[in-house]
Motif scaffolding. Structure first.
Motif, PDB file in Angstrom:
ATOM      1  N   VAL A   1      -5.988 -60.101  49.301  1.00 31.08           N
ATOM      2  CA  VAL A   1      -6.928 -58.977  49.285  1.00 31.08           C
ATOM      3  C   VAL A   1      -7.609 -58.826  47.929  1.00 31.08           C
ATOM      4  O   VAL A   1      -8.570 -58.065  47.806  1.00 31.08           O
ATOM      5  N   ALA A   2      -7.116 -59.533  46.922  1.00 36.92           N
ATOM      6  CA  ALA A   2      -7.749 -59.517  45.594  1.00 36.92           C
ATOM      7  C   ALA A   2      -7.137 -60.652  44.776  1.00 36.92           C
ATOM      8  O   ALA A   2      -6.077 -61.178  45.130  1.00 36.92           O
ATOM      9  N   VAL A   3      -7.840 -61.038  43.723  1.00 36.46           N
ATOM     10  CA  VAL A   3      -7.297 -62.018  42.776  1.00 36.46           C
ATOM     11  C   VAL A   3      -7.526 -61.488  41.370  1.00 36.46           C
ATOM     12  O   VAL A   3      -8.650 -61.102  41.028  1.00 36.46           O
ATOM     13  N   VAL A   4      -6.472 -61.437  40.601  1.00 37.10           N
ATOM     14  CA  VAL A   4      -6.582 -61.017  39.206  1.00 37.10           C
ATOM     15  C   VAL A   4      -6.606 -62.258  38.331  1.00 37.10           C
ATOM     16  O   VAL A   4      -5.792 -63.171  38.510  1.00 37.10           O
ATOM     17  N   VAL A   5      -7.546 -62.308  37.385  1.00 37.43           N
ATOM     18  CA  VAL A   5      -7.618 -63.428  36.451  1.00 37.43           C
ATOM     19  C   VAL A   5      -7.381 -62.883  35.042  1.00 37.43           C
ATOM     20  O   VAL A   5      -8.027 -61.917  34.633  1.00 37.43           O
ATOM     21  N   ALA A   6      -6.435 -63.488  34.343  1.00 39.00           N
ATOM     22  CA  ALA A   6      -6.109 -63.022  32.988  1.00 39.00           C
ATOM     23  C   ALA A   6      -5.777 -64.217  32.106  1.00 39.00           C
ATOM     24  O   ALA A   6      -5.661 -65.348  32.595  1.00 39.00           O
ATOM     25  N   ASP A   7      -5.601 -63.914  30.837  1.00 33.27           N
ATOM     26  CA  ASP A   7      -5.430 -65.004  29.873  1.00 33.27           C
ATOM     27  C   ASP A   7      -4.039 -65.612  29.876  1.00 33.27           C
ATOM     28  O   ASP A   7      -3.844 -66.721  29.390  1.00 33.27           O
ATOM     29  N   THR A   8      -3.059 -64.874  30.379  1.00 31.25           N
ATOM     30  CA  THR A   8      -1.725 -65.484  30.510  1.00 31.25           C
ATOM     31  C   THR A   8      -1.184 -65.198  31.913  1.00 31.25           C
ATOM     32  O   THR A   8      -1.638 -64.274  32.593  1.00 31.25           O
ATOM     33  N   PHE A   9      -0.188 -65.977  32.263  1.00 30.07           N
ATOM     34  CA  PHE A   9       0.465 -65.796  33.569  1.00 30.07           C
ATOM     35  C   PHE A   9       1.097 -64.419  33.657  1.00 30.07           C
ATOM     36  O   PHE A   9       0.984 -63.721  34.665  1.00 30.07           O
ATOM     37  N   GLU A  10       1.761 -63.999  32.574  1.00 29.39           N
ATOM     38  CA  GLU A  10       2.468 -62.723  32.601  1.00 29.39           C
ATOM     39  C   GLU A  10       1.488 -61.566  32.789  1.00 29.39           C
ATOM     40  O   GLU A  10       1.736 -60.634  33.543  1.00 29.39           O
TER      41      GLU A  10
ATOM     42  N   THR B   1     -12.539 -59.108  44.216  1.00 30.47           N
ATOM     43  CA  THR B   1     -12.307 -58.380  45.463  1.00 30.47           C
ATOM     44  C   THR B   1     -13.471 -58.710  46.396  1.00 30.47           C
ATOM     45  O   THR B   1     -14.419 -59.386  45.984  1.00 30.47           O
ATOM     46  N   PRO B   2     -13.447 -58.241  47.622  1.00 30.35           N
ATOM     47  CA  PRO B   2     -14.590 -58.500  48.510  1.00 30.35           C
ATOM     48  C   PRO B   2     -15.908 -57.998  47.904  1.00 30.35           C
ATOM     49  O   PRO B   2     -16.977 -58.498  48.254  1.00 30.35           O
ATOM     50  N   GLN B   3     -15.846 -57.028  46.981  1.00 29.59           N
ATOM     51  CA  GLN B   3     -17.079 -56.502  46.382  1.00 29.59           C
ATOM     52  C   GLN B   3     -17.781 -57.521  45.483  1.00 29.59           C
ATOM     53  O   GLN B   3     -18.995 -57.603  45.457  1.00 29.59           O
ATOM     54  N   ASN B   4     -17.007 -58.266  44.722  1.00 20.47           N
ATOM     55  CA  ASN B   4     -17.652 -59.159  43.746  1.00 20.47           C
ATOM     56  C   ASN B   4     -17.344 -60.639  43.977  1.00 20.47           C
ATOM     57  O   ASN B   4     -17.723 -61.492  43.181  1.00 20.47           O
ATOM     58  N   ALA B   5     -16.665 -60.940  45.054  1.00 21.16           N
ATOM     59  CA  ALA B   5     -16.299 -62.346  45.301  1.00 21.16           C
ATOM     60  C   ALA B   5     -17.534 -63.159  45.672  1.00 21.16           C
ATOM     61  O   ALA B   5     -18.385 -62.685  46.432  1.00 21.16           O
ATOM     62  N   PRO B   6     -17.644 -64.371  45.149  1.00 17.60           N
ATOM     63  CA  PRO B   6     -18.730 -65.253  45.573  1.00 17.60           C
ATOM     64  C   PRO B   6     -18.706 -65.441  47.085  1.00 17.60           C
ATOM     65  O   PRO B   6     -17.624 -65.469  47.694  1.00 17.60           O
TER      66      PRO B   6
ATOM     67  N   THR C   1     -10.010 -71.025  59.720  1.00 15.66           N
ATOM     68  CA  THR C   1     -10.691 -69.857  59.176  1.00 15.66           C
ATOM     69  C   THR C   1      -9.880 -69.382  57.972  1.00 15.66           C
ATOM     70  O   THR C   1      -8.682 -69.161  58.091  1.00 15.66           O
ATOM     71  N   LEU C   2     -10.543 -69.266  56.847  1.00 14.83           N
ATOM     72  CA  LEU C   2      -9.825 -68.897  55.629  1.00 14.83           C
ATOM     73  C   LEU C   2     -10.192 -67.474  55.228  1.00 14.83           C
ATOM     74  O   LEU C   2     -11.370 -67.147  55.109  1.00 14.83           O
ATOM     75  N   MET C   3      -9.151 -66.654  55.032  1.00 13.76           N
ATOM     76  CA  MET C   3      -9.391 -65.279  54.604  1.00 13.76           C
ATOM     77  C   MET C   3      -9.535 -65.275  53.084  1.00 13.76           C
ATOM     78  O   MET C   3      -8.548 -65.287  52.367  1.00 13.76           O
ATOM     79  N   VAL C   4     -10.774 -65.321  52.640  1.00 15.86           N
ATOM     80  CA  VAL C   4     -10.998 -65.477  51.190  1.00 15.86           C
ATOM     81  C   VAL C   4     -11.940 -64.399  50.660  1.00 15.86           C
ATOM     82  O   VAL C   4     -12.969 -64.677  50.056  1.00 15.86           O
ATOM     83  N   LEU C   5     -11.580 -63.148  50.899  1.00 11.62           N
ATOM     84  CA  LEU C   5     -12.255 -61.998  50.298  1.00 11.62           C
ATOM     85  C   LEU C   5     -13.718 -61.900  50.702  1.00 11.62           C
ATOM     86  O   LEU C   5     -14.551 -61.430  49.935  1.00 11.62           O
ATOM     87  N   GLN C   6     -14.004 -62.346  51.927  1.00  7.46           N
ATOM     88  CA  GLN C   6     -15.382 -62.190  52.385  1.00  7.46           C
ATOM     89  C   GLN C   6     -15.574 -60.843  53.100  1.00  7.46           C
ATOM     90  O   GLN C   6     -16.697 -60.413  53.319  1.00  7.46           O
ATOM     91  N   ASP C   7     -14.490 -60.221  53.474  1.00  8.45           N
ATOM     92  CA  ASP C   7     -14.571 -58.868  54.038  1.00  8.45           C
ATOM     93  C   ASP C   7     -13.232 -58.177  53.801  1.00  8.45           C
ATOM     94  O   ASP C   7     -12.327 -58.746  53.195  1.00  8.45           O
ATOM     95  N   GLU C   8     -13.157 -56.948  54.294  1.00  7.83           N
ATOM     96  CA  GLU C   8     -11.960 -56.132  54.024  1.00  7.83           C
ATOM     97  C   GLU C   8     -10.950 -56.189  55.169  1.00  7.83           C
ATOM     98  O   GLU C   8      -9.945 -55.485  55.142  1.00  7.83           O
ATOM     99  N   VAL C   9     -11.217 -57.000  56.163  1.00  9.75           N
ATOM    100  CA  VAL C   9     -10.344 -56.978  57.336  1.00  9.75           C
ATOM    101  C   VAL C   9      -9.052 -57.757  57.053  1.00  9.75           C
ATOM    102  O   VAL C   9      -9.089 -58.889  56.575  1.00  9.75           O
ATOM    103  N   VAL C  10      -7.946 -57.110  57.355  1.00 17.91           N
ATOM    104  CA  VAL C  10      -6.630 -57.752  57.197  1.00 17.91           C
ATOM    105  C   VAL C  10      -6.103 -58.112  58.581  1.00 17.91           C
ATOM    106  O   VAL C  10      -6.072 -57.263  59.474  1.00 17.91           O
TER     107      VAL C  10
END
Lengths: 204, 327, 707
Positions: C100-109, C66-71, C84-93
């Motif tokens: 607005v967030a990216v979830v990373v997990a071990d499987t697609f499902e 999320t914008p909180q922990n994104a590099p 200009t790329l909206m890549v979680l550098q701030d909260e503005v939509v």
């Protein structure tokens, strides 16, 4: 629910009616009713939501997987079996890129749960050629330039193979209609029609 | 897709028991609708009961017509010679549905149960009384080109997506249902319910009820029937408007008439007024035009879908000319 | 092998494609690969507050970015990349479906399910969601293409004996390639490798390097096979950066593949255009004035302008011309190139207006276009070559134009109305600097390397043909490798310029290799005859292991002297059901002069594909927004309709031979985009001929013909 216990109970029911259970099928209403009556006392054993053993018979080879019941046939092929020839275009049944054959019939793998096609013969694009010898439909797509980017192509080819078996491809218009479940954004349709008709032995 | 448990039913009773034990359990057969909606987060079952192994696939001639098992595949029904000969409207509607692949998966029972394609229903971020009662119907003043012009309510103006159900309505199909109290039959016309104030309720089925078969009574009108589907694209698209027309004409007069509409209402829609305008009258262009006009009675557009009312009139007229052999 | 270039050679990558062996970006398997799924905004303007607690606790979830922990990265707009790329550098939509967030997990499902568990609350801000509600302004970018004036068009229009004046609308369209955008990103220390579905690996490498603030040399971008691009994959979009950011965050390779509904988010689209085209002419049909005013949308944070009116400076001669472009800012993602950006829409307006002028003057539409043919563009530059007349003539002949009764509603097929329509086409010839490597191996076979990407156009094949011809090898003895930024640089496969650019470089590199071989043979050209065996013998004799031919090909100064364009003509026949309003195209003939054709088979496919796109544009494609929220409500392939097989008739492309010495070393003009130019107008004109109804807003759906 105590899955183990339920499973054993069901096993007992089935063991008591081995021939009947095996004989249940279309056209045997009496046996069917009997089996239902016997089974009505049982509770269905359920698997999941965690990974469960699933066996898929793909291109004549059995693959044993441990996957969640929500895994589609498409994702099982692409993400678990490295059979990436089957493509994900929409994952919603709206494009046909994922078309595979299940027991010889074309279906959309994206809306098929893998767990539901165990014991069925699944054919993907990887299973079509005979060694180095292309399937005639593959060769026809190549010769007629029935693709550009190639992404919808495996689905188109499997659909076309099924179409010839369905005996619906009687003329140009019917080939178009019966190939309409496979979208090609590059717009190779006229060449696809020519490829299908050439394999069907129709003049183009 | 949410995590769920999966069970394969070997018999109807245990399948029904499994649903009875879990209000969030659902049946799955072809999966073309439920899996799609699960991916959208619209359907979130706790348990899927796979009913594909139940012996409900047969397509059998009976003394009064044809009985189609609930698990018969759309493609198999379309291919069946008795269907093509005695109920052409049904075969035509099936072949105009979806794609060959989807028709190889989807079942007759599942087709009757399929849910609307309304974009607001499918999008969980949007207001929809059907999916989330009480949130409002965003379609009424939104993107509503594909929405209903009749039969809707202030709560919901979705359209039913099925072609088959429209055709079945025109041949007086009867749905066989197995429920807690045993077998019962429901005329298809009473199977789907209008949204009213409870758009979440779509059919008369109770949780756990299982469709076992659809019965198609033979009739002269059914034998002389036709399905007309109007859509933007030539294939692989839901109907903008569709018409199922069945007509028995003898001695130049209309002895029996059925007109059913698709793409216009939250349920497959029977155009009773059009039928009344046909019955007993001569099978002429004038009669058909009057019936087509009657079919639009009470229809109301919401902006983008206004055109459907004109389209209904034109399409009904065209379909009647076809079955009335004026073309 | 001389004569190889031009031959209808089967695609050299065809076997990989028909067997399913071609690997697209999402199919790259890496050890430890995990799945990223984006959470997208559901509103067009505001600030987001992400609650990811439930998602973080879900099975298999590795991280929620999320914008909180994104590099922190340079998200552009000030030099990094072209957007200009909206890549979680701030909260503005700022637009619907913004990440607005990216979830990373071990499987697609599990990643997908957890993404649905992310709760996002929005503090809404006002959004501009209606085209009509947005203020019009003159774009700062676009340079001299923004406005063009010659003579006094307004005065000439006022005085014209015959005039037509109309407003033409093309709605938002989405590319929808069959392969969804996909990125697999992997870090090895400070080295980033990205397997990306992109039309240009060099451009992607530059953008990614700037975004992450690392040297270009630290980034490798690979794009061996891409499942269609059509301009939509010509830029780096947020998901590619997010995949690399997530890979950094979880220290594992991450794959992000867009779902089909997400394909209507941050990956560009054809902007809506509202064009006024006014034509003034004498009673003889000769144009005295063209006014072509375009209003188009862009985003609230970036400017994108396509040269929609540019075609009006090229197709016809007129003493008085005004072309203007204006933009409006809406809360959408930023529009982008989509097959013939500019010309596709501009030709719909201009060529519909020409049809209207044909009716207003009573002159046959083909003849009207011939009368207004010109040998110079609006700036007075002569064309390097121009096949418009020939395309119209040959197209009309093949199509059977003379059978057309020009009166509207005059032709019938049973109850259906028959319509025939024509439109002209042109598309500029672009070319950029490119390099190439042609290596001759000890066994006499050759290897060609270019970073150019084959997006389905046939680049693998025509490049092989070019090198094979120069070296006297059959195509089977030339191996080709494309789509890797480690290879010699080539521009994007966009603007129909890859073949002109990289193809020229490959020819020069092959000539360089050939010169070295000739030197080895002491100038005896006969030593090179006999394919790989002869070359192998020569190299063995010369004691050489490999020979490398290299090139740096650049545009020459002919582009300053000449106007360079492809030209063509489109002919469509339709059947319209007058009762139901449905339109079906039943026949299509198109003719193009586009310089030298390197492979007749793949070229025909490009032209056919362009016509299919014209059918989609004319009759089907339309992205619909809910104007209350700015949310797209047609975000799938059942609601956003593209043509299916049953919509597409026989299409007969005519290739007009053209030998243009000015364009580039291989004489090509580019063929990927001109196929759509004018195609929608030809269909719309056919619909008018059939029905008498002039539809000026696309697509032509039944409701527009029912009244």
């Amino acid at each position: 629910m105590d899955v183990g216990k339920v499973t054993r109970r069901r096993f007992l029911v089935r063991a008591a009616l081995p021939t009947i259970a095996a004989g249940v099928g279309i056209g045997s209403p009496r046996l069917c009713a009997l089996a239902q009556a016997a089974a009505s006392v049982s509770v269905l054993p359920a698997s999941g939501p965690g990974p469960m053993p699933v066996t898929l018979n793909v291109n004549g080879r059995a693959h044993e997987l441990r996957i969640e019941p929500r895994v589609t046939l498409l994702d099982a092929l692409r993400e678990r079996l490295a059979l990436t020839g089957t493509k994900k275009g929409c994952d919603q049944g709206t494009c046909g890129a994922c078309t595979v054959l299940v027991d010889g019939r074309r279906v959309n793998a994206c809306l098929t749960l893998a767990v539901m096609v165990q014991r069925k013969a699944i054919t993907t694009i990887e299973g079509l050629a005979d060694g180095d010898q292309l399937h005639p439909m593959q060769a026809a797509f190549l010769a007629h330039d029935g693709f550009q980017c190639g992404y919808c192509t495996p689905g188109q080819i499997l659909s076309a193979v099924a179409l010839l078996a369905e005996k619906r491809a009687t003329d140009e218009a019917s080939v178009r209609e019966w190939m309409s479940g496979n979208i090609c954004r590059c717009g190779a349709y006229p060449n696809i029609v020519a490829a299908v008709r050439s394999v069907a032995g129709q003049p183009s | 897709m949410n995590a769920f448990r999966y069970a394969q039913a070997r018999d109807a009773a245990s399948a029904m028991a499994a649903l009875a034990a879990d209000p969030r359990a659902r049946y799955i057969a072809g999966g073309t609708n439920v899996v799609d909606l699960m991916k959208e987060g619209v359907e979130r079952p706790s348990l899927l009961v796979d009913i594909t192994q139940l012996p409900l696939r047969g397509i059998d001639r009976t003394a009064t017509g044809v009985r189609v098992g609930a698990l018969a595949l759309m493609s198999d029904v379309a291919d069946h010679p008795a269907i093509a000969r005695d109920y052409p409207v049904v075969a035509q509607a099936l072949l105009a549905s979806a794609s060959p692949q989807l028709r190889n998966m989807a079942t007759i029972g599942g087709n009757l149960m399929q849910r609307t394609r309304c974009a607001y229903f499918r999008d969980v971020s949007q207001h929809c009384n059907k999916r989330a009662p009480g949130t409002g119907c965003a379609a009424i003043s939104g993107v509503n080109r594909r929405h209903a012009v009749v039969g809707g309510s202030e709560q919901c103006i979705c359209t039913h997506a099925s072609d088959l159900a429209v055709a079945l309505l025109s041949v007086d199909a009867i749905v066989h249902v197995r429920g807690r109290a045993g077998e019962r039959t429901v005329p298809l016309e009473r199977f789907h319910v209008l949204p009213g104030s409870t758009p979440q309720r779509e059919t008369v089925l109770e949780h756990g009820d299982l469709i076992t078969a659809v019965e198609l009574p033979a009739s002269a009108a059914a034998r002389n029937s036709y399905y007309l589907k109007v859509r933007d694209r030539a294939s692989y698209e839901f109907a903008l408007v569709s018409v199922a027309a069945a007509l028995n004409v003898a001695g130049g007069r209309i002895r029996a008439a059925r007109v059913a509409l698709g793409g216009v209402a939250p349920t497959p829609w029977r155009a009773h007024a059009a039928e009344a305008a046909l019955l007993g009258r001569p099978a002429t262009g004038g009669t058909f035009a009057a019936a087509a006009e009657a079919a639009t009675r009470g229809m109301k557009g919401y902006g983008q879908n206004d055109f459907k009312i004109v389209l209904v009139r034109r399409a009904v007229n065209r379909a009647l000319q076809h079955v009335g052999a004026i073309a | 092998m001389s004569g190889l270039v031009g031959a209808p050679v089967d695609r050299v990558d065809g076997r990989l494609k028909v067997t399913g062996a071609a690997k697209y970006s999402a199919e790259i398997a890496l050890p430890g690969l995990v799945y990223g799924v984006m959470v997208l905004s559901t509103t067009a303007s505001g600030t987001s507050q992400v609650d990811a607690d439930a998602a973080r606790r879900a099975p298999g979830v590795i991280a929620v970015m999320t914008p909180q922990n994104a590099p922190r990265v340079d998200s552009g707009g000030n030099g990094a990349g072209d957007r200009t790329l909206m890549v979680l550098q701030d909260e503005v939509v700022r637009y619907d479906r913004q990440p607005v967030a990216v979830v990373v997990a071990d499987t697609f499902e599990r990643a997908t399910d957890a993404a649905a568990m992310v709760r996002v609350r929005y503090a809404a801000a006002p959004a501009v969601t209606r085209f009509d509600a947005a203020a019009e302004y003159k774009p700062a970018s676009g340079g001299r293409d923004v406005d063009k004036h010659k003579g006094d068009a307004a005065a000439a229009l006022a005085q014209a004996a015959v005039k037509v004046d109309g407003t033409y609308i093309v709605p938002v369209e989405h590319h929808n390639p069959m392969e969804p955008h996909a990125t697999v990103a992997q870090w090895d220390g400070d080295q980033l490798t990205v397997y990306e579905s992109t039309q240009g690996v060099i451009n992607a490498r530059r953008t990614l390097a700037q975004t992450f603030g690392i040297p270009t040399a630290s980034v490798r971008v690979v794009s061996k096979f891409i499942g269609g691009g059509f301009g939509g994959k010509g830029s780096v979009w947020p998901h590619a950066v997010l995949a690399a950011m997530a890979a950094k965050l979880v220290n594992r390779p991450v794959k992000i593949v867009l779902s089909r509904p997400q394909m209507f988010g941050s990956v560009g689209f054809r902007p809506q255009t509202v064009q006024r085209v006014a034509l003034g002419a004498g009673s003889d049909g000769r144009l005295s004035a063209i006014i072509h005013e375009t209003s188009a949308q862009t985003s609230v944070f970036d400017e994108f302008m396509a040269g929609t009116g540019a075609i009006s400076a090229v197709l016809y001669g007129t003493p008085n011309l005004t072309i203007t472009h204006r933009l409006r800012r809406l809360n959408t993602s930023t529009p982008t190139f989509m097959r013939a950006p500019g010309e596709a829409c501009g030709s719909f307006a201009l060529e519909s207006a020409m049809d209207e002028l044909a009716y207003a003057t009573g002159i046959d539409p083909v003849e009207l276009r011939l009368r207004n043919d010109t040998q110079v563009d609006a700036d007075g530059k002569p064309f390097s070559s121009r096949a418009l007349r020939e395309a119209l003539r040959q197209g009309a002949e093949r199509f059977g134009w003379s059978r057309r009764d020009p009166r509207p509603r005059s032709m019938r097929d049973g109850r259906l109305l028959v319509g025939m329509g024509v439109a002209a086409a042109s598309y500029p010839t672009h070319r950029s600097a490119a390099s190439a490597l042609v290596r001759v191996n000890a066994d006499g076979t050759a290897l060609v390397q270019s970073s150019g990407v084959d997006i389905g156009t046939g680049a693998y094949t025509v490049f092989t043909q070019i090198a094979a011809e120069q070296l006297g090898l059959p195509v089977e003895q030339v191996r080709i490798e494309l789509g890797d930024s480690a290879f010699p640089a080539a521009p994007n496969a966009g603007g129909s310029q890859l073949t002109a650019s990289a193809g020229s470089a490959i020819k020069l590199a092959a000539l360089d290799a050939r010169a070295k071989l000739l030197a080895l043979a002491r100038g005896d050209a006969s030593a090179l005859i006999g394919g790989a065996a002869a070359i192998a013998a020569l190299m063995r004799t010369g004691g050489v292991e490999t020979i490398e031919g290299r090139s740096d090909a650049k545009p020459g100064d002919d582009a300053q002297k000449y106007a360079m364009h492809s030209f063509g003509a489109q002919f469509a026949e339709v059947r319209v059901d007058p009762d139901l309003g449905t339109v079906r195209v039943v026949r299509f003939v198109n003719a193009f002069g586009a310089g030298r054709i390197l492979n007749e088979k793949t070229a025909r496919s490009q032209y056919i594909g362009g016509a299919v796109w014209g059918i989609g544009m004319a009759l089907l494609e339309h992205t619909r927004y809910d104007e209350r929220s700015g949310r797209i409500m047609t975000a799938n392939l059942a609601e956003y309709l593209v043509p299916v097989n049953a919509d597409v008739p026989a299409i007969e492309p005519i290739i007009i031979p053209e030998d243009d010495p000015h364009v580039n070393e291989i004489g090509v003009k580019g063929i990927g985009e001109i196929g759509i130019v004018g195609a929608a107008a030809a269909i719309a004109n056919a619909v008018y001929h059939a029905t008498g109804k002039r539809v000026r807003d696309l697509p032509i759906t039944p409701e527009k013909l029912l009244a």
